[in-house]
Design a protein around this motif. Structure first.
Motif, PDB file in Angstrom:
ATOM      1  N   LEU A 176       9.860  24.344  84.013  1.00  0.00           N
ATOM      2  CA  LEU A 176       8.584  23.734  84.390  1.00  0.00           C
ATOM      3  C   LEU A 176       8.761  22.241  84.657  1.00  0.00           C
ATOM      4  O   LEU A 176       9.598  21.587  84.009  1.00  0.00           O
ATOM      5  N   PRO A 177       7.951  21.679  85.553  1.00  0.00           N
ATOM      6  CA  PRO A 177       8.005  20.225  85.772  1.00  0.00           C
ATOM      7  C   PRO A 177       7.562  19.461  84.527  1.00  0.00           C
ATOM      8  O   PRO A 177       6.819  19.975  83.681  1.00  0.00           O
ATOM      9  N   ARG A 178       8.013  18.222  84.428  1.00  0.00           N
ATOM     10  CA  ARG A 178       7.649  17.407  83.267  1.00  0.00           C
ATOM     11  C   ARG A 178       6.148  17.157  83.204  1.00  0.00           C
ATOM     12  O   ARG A 178       5.572  17.057  82.123  1.00  0.00           O
ATOM     13  N   SER A 179       5.524  17.028  84.380  1.00  0.00           N
ATOM     14  CA  SER A 179       4.074  16.796  84.395  1.00  0.00           C
ATOM     15  C   SER A 179       3.322  17.988  83.825  1.00  0.00           C
ATOM     16  O   SER A 179       2.276  17.828  83.167  1.00  0.00           O
ATOM     17  N   SER A 202       6.995  35.380  79.453  1.00  0.00           N
ATOM     18  CA  SER A 202       6.796  34.124  80.183  1.00  0.00           C
ATOM     19  C   SER A 202       7.939  33.824  81.137  1.00  0.00           C
ATOM     20  O   SER A 202       7.729  33.179  82.172  1.00  0.00           O
ATOM     21  N   GLU A 203       9.169  34.247  80.820  1.00  0.00           N
ATOM     22  CA  GLU A 203      10.297  33.958  81.713  1.00  0.00           C
ATOM     23  C   GLU A 203      10.180  34.672  83.046  1.00  0.00           C
ATOM     24  O   GLU A 203      10.782  34.243  84.032  1.00  0.00           O
ATOM     25  N   ALA A 204       9.406  35.754  83.112  1.00  0.00           N
ATOM     26  CA  ALA A 204       9.293  36.517  84.352  1.00  0.00           C
ATOM     27  C   ALA A 204       8.219  35.979  85.285  1.00  0.00           C
ATOM     28  O   ALA A 204       8.126  36.431  86.430  1.00  0.00           O
ATOM     29  N   PHE A 205       7.413  35.026  84.858  1.00  0.00           N
ATOM     30  CA  PHE A 205       6.372  34.460  85.707  1.00  0.00           C
ATOM     31  C   PHE A 205       6.988  33.503  86.738  1.00  0.00           C
ATOM     32  O   PHE A 205       7.992  32.820  86.453  1.00  0.00           O
ATOM     33  N   ASP A 206       6.358  33.444  87.902  1.00  0.00           N
ATOM     34  CA  ASP A 206       6.783  32.508  88.936  1.00  0.00           C
ATOM     35  C   ASP A 206       6.493  31.081  88.475  1.00  0.00           C
ATOM     36  O   ASP A 206       5.347  30.752  88.158  1.00  0.00           O
ATOM     37  N   GLU A 212      14.116  25.549  75.027  1.00  0.00           N
ATOM     38  CA  GLU A 212      14.690  24.582  75.969  1.00  0.00           C
ATOM     39  C   GLU A 212      14.767  25.162  77.377  1.00  0.00           C
ATOM     40  O   GLU A 212      14.432  24.488  78.368  1.00  0.00           O
ATOM     41  N   LEU A 213      15.198  26.419  77.491  1.00  0.00           N
ATOM     42  CA  LEU A 213      15.279  27.044  78.811  1.00  0.00           C
ATOM     43  C   LEU A 213      13.887  27.235  79.411  1.00  0.00           C
ATOM     44  O   LEU A 213      13.699  27.100  80.626  1.00  0.00           O
ATOM     45  N   PHE A 214      12.912  27.570  78.564  1.00  0.00           N
ATOM     46  CA  PHE A 214      11.553  27.743  79.064  1.00  0.00           C
ATOM     47  C   PHE A 214      10.995  26.425  79.599  1.00  0.00           C
ATOM     48  O   PHE A 214      10.404  26.367  80.687  1.00  0.00           O
TER      49      PHE A 214
END
Length: 695
Positions: A263-266, A222-226, A257-259
């Motif tokens: 991402l935006p809060r929304s 998942s960390e490698a996704f845009d 936490e880093l993941f």
């Protein structure tokens, strides 16, 4: 005149200005759609069918019999298949707990339970990256077998943009149950207007037609996704929750936490679920090693050097259990492929298979020479002479001692497991893992190590309750001794006569120590002395002393050095270099050495072979050595002049400049292909160095 008239006639009918032509091919004898005739290849009758070469080759200078080669190959196949099944059992056991939890989460959750949020599982994998793939494959098998749905696995390379990601999700979901042909039929046989491949209406129709209850979309890395693409995708999937039962799984290598911070809060507000953790790879690797080496029916073991290399690699970088297993498999294959003594490990080997060459090989073993020296010290001169002269007696004797040596190896690893469990029960927090203890045992150093001092010292402090736990983890080779049985009987008699509620304690226990204080010259001194023991505790102390003496004698007899066992070369693989050169190669060092000192690898009859730069060397090696003497950039013409001077100084007037120029261009091209030389952007007529020796 006729030509002019003909041309004038063509112009009259207007064919020269015609805009459309009708092509009428000549009549063909083949019907439409008929494939052209194919010439069949006919093999000549006298050509013999080629046989597939055997994976193992005859050893002993080619004198090994085919039956022996076949036995070596068969015992390798059988032994490794057993070990592979053990590895798979360990992996299944490691994955079983988290698989059960994730599977229960997928089945029990729905958007309704999470207030129309997407059910999401966050799985941290740490260094054990391959475990997530196994987990997803097993989860997919469960869902498809029960007809509830399936798992769509997405890699970062599958999601360059939103349209491609949706297309891959739809294709993977359909092909998971229908296959590629079913996916194509699903697109063409669908009623209504034809939809594009990334339209989620396709997936909605598929879910409705198949009655799918759970469609899991797993983001493996998942960390490698845009992040922007992932945000748009999650927003779109959320809007389709009422028609497609999505459940998301995110594989996380860092932290939750880093993941979430990417991402935006929304977007994070659209997700709700649970957090799962997969154990690290090191624990899994330790269990695999313990299972392979410590089984009671073991026949073959890895030695100290190989074991040290395996765990050195695991400590240097993250190593998956699959990579660890492949390294172990290579070690097994190396032994059985290149060691003629491996045939002795087969259950089908018999005295009839003994040959002069194999017996000669046994007589040249270092362990055989040490065994003969031991027999000579014991005055068994006739037995030594028989071993040296009688092949049949040597072969029978070798088979007997081979089984004895294998049993000694089993006892060693049973003792290692017992020491590990005892140290844990004694709350010893030192680094006493199975691999550490095994490395010391395989090198013959465990007996005199601090681990044994801690174990034997802690054994004296055990109370009667802890002693029962100690009895439960002692190996069978220890408990079968008559002295041990007598000690247990005496302890049971003592415990029956003892009526107290507290456990019995020996005089070595700290509870039976009395500390007194005295003041001498205004200084307080602490004096430690033994308290007066009851009759039961005195008897218990005698039992502890007997157990300590028996344990010490057992470990001295069991923890022998494996390299001292006769025929250990057959059942113990301890060659470090083949594994290190294969799995930790140094290609750059080898290339630099070959170019800077080519005669380390080449044979030359020239007396000047030891010269630093010589025309006898390959052209690429000459240019590389000149390249080492240059700076960061070098004028190509100057490099050519130096290259030509090497040949001119040795060949004189017979030097062919055109031939040397061709060698120069070829050498420069090879250095460029090796990544050592490239064109300079600063100066057109210069070349830039892109690698320095030793870096």
């Amino acid at each position: 005149m006729d030509l002019v008239t003909e041309a004038h006639g063509l112009a009259k009918d207007g064919s020269n200005t015609q805009g459309v032509y009708i092509y009428r091919p000549a009549a063909s004898t083949k019907t439409h759609g008929e494939r052209p005739s194919k010439r069949r290849k006919v093999q000549p009758d006298n050509k013999k069918q080629q046989t597939k070469p055997h994976p193992f080759v005859p050893l002993l200078n080619g004198d090994e019999r085919k039956a022996s080669v076949e036995l070596r190959y068969n015992v390798y196949q059988q032994l490794w298949s057993d070990q592979e099944a053990k590895i798979q059992d360990v992996l299944n056991d490691v994955d079983s707990e988290v698989l059960e939890n994730v599977s229960s989460f997928v089945r029990s959750t729905s958007p309704e339970t999470y207030d129309d949020c997407i059910p999401t599982a966050l799985i941290t994998v740490g260094s054990n990256v391959s475990s997530l793939g196994r987990l997803l494959a097993k989860l997919n098998d469960q869902l498809t077998a029960e007809g509830e749905g399936g798992v769509v696995i997405l890699e970062s390379g599958d999601a360059p943009n939103l349209k491609t990601t949706l297309k891959n999700i739809i294709r993977a979901a359909v092909t998971n149950t229908e296959g590629n042909d079913g996916y194509q039929n699903f697109l063409t046989d669908r009623e209504g207007p034809r939809l594009l491949g990334y339209d989620l209406d396709l997936l909605g129709d598929y879910v409705k037609r198949k009655g799918i209850k759970k469609l899991v979309v797993a983001f493996r890395d998942s960390e490698a996704f845009d992040p922007s693409m992932l945000t748009d995708l999650l927003s779109l999937l959320s809007s389709w929750l009422d028609r497609i039962p999505f459940t998301l799984l995110f594989g996380i290598s860092t932290s939750v936490e880093l993941f979430e911070g990417r991402l935006p809060r929304s977007t994070v507000a659209l997700l709700r679920g649970r957090y799962f953790e997969i154990h690290g790879a090191s624990n899994c690797v330790d269990r695999i090693y313990e299972r392979l080496q410590g089984e009671e029916n073991g026949r073959f073991w890895l030695g100290r050097n190989v074991t040290g290399l395996l765990f050195e690699k695991s400590n240097d970088y993250f190593q998956t259990p699959e990579a660890f297993s492949r390294t172990v498999k290579y070690a097994y294959m190396t032994h059985f492929f290149a060691n003629p003594l491996a045939v002795l490990l087969s259950d089908e080997v018999s005295v009839d298979m003994q040959r002069d060459k194999l017996c000669e090989t046994i007589r040249n073993l270092p362990s055989f020479r040490r065994y003969c020296e031991y027999l000579l010290d014991e005055a068994s001169i006739e037995q030594v002479r028989t071993l040296l002269e009688n092949d049949e007696f040597l072969f029978r004797h070798s088979l007997e001692y081979l089984k004895t040596g294998q049993q000694r190896m089993r006892d060693i690893f049973q003792a290692v497991k017992a020491i590990h469990l005892c140290l844990k029960s004694l709350n010893n927090f030192k680094n006493s893992t199975i691999p550490d203890l095994s490395i010391r045992a395989l090198s013959g150093e465990l007996q005199d190590s601090t681990f044994m001092n801690d174990l034997l010292g802690g054994l004296k402090t055990l109370n009667s309750f802890k002693l029962k736990e100690f009895f439960a983890i002692t190996p069978r080779t220890w408990t079968d001794r008559p002295e041990y049985r007598k000690i247990r009987e005496d302890l049971e008699v003592l415990m029956q006569t003892y009526q107290g509620s507290e456990p019995l304690r020996s005089e070595y226990d700290n509870h039976n120590s009395v500390v007194s204080t005295t003041v001498v010259q205004q200084r307080v001194r602490l004096n430690k002395s033994k308290a007066k023991l009851s009759q039961e505790n005195q008897e218990y102390t005698k039992i502890i002393d007997r157990i300590h003496a028996l344990s010490e004698r057992y470990f001295v007899e069991t923890l022998v050095k494996p390299q001292d066992l006769f025929l250990h070369e057959a059942f113990l693989f301890d060659m470090k270099n083949p594994l290190k050169e294969t799995f930790s190669p140094r290609p750059r060092f080898a290339i630099e050495r070959a170019l800077s000192n080519p005669f380390d690898y080449l044979i030359s009859s020239s007396e000047r072979a030891e010269a630093r730069i010589s025309a006898q060397q390959p052209a690429t090696a000459i240019l590389y050595q000149l390249y080492l003497e240059s700076g960061a950039i070098v004028n190509v013409y100057d490099l050519w002049q130096a290259f030509y001077a090497v040949f001119e100084s040795e060949q004189g007037d017979v030097c062919d400049e055109r031939m040397i120029m061709a060698l120069f261009y070829r050498a420069a091209s090879e250095l460029k292909a090796l990544g050592m030389l490239k064109s300079s952007r600063k100066k057109v007529d210069h070349a830039a160095k892109s690698a320095w020796i030793g870096l």
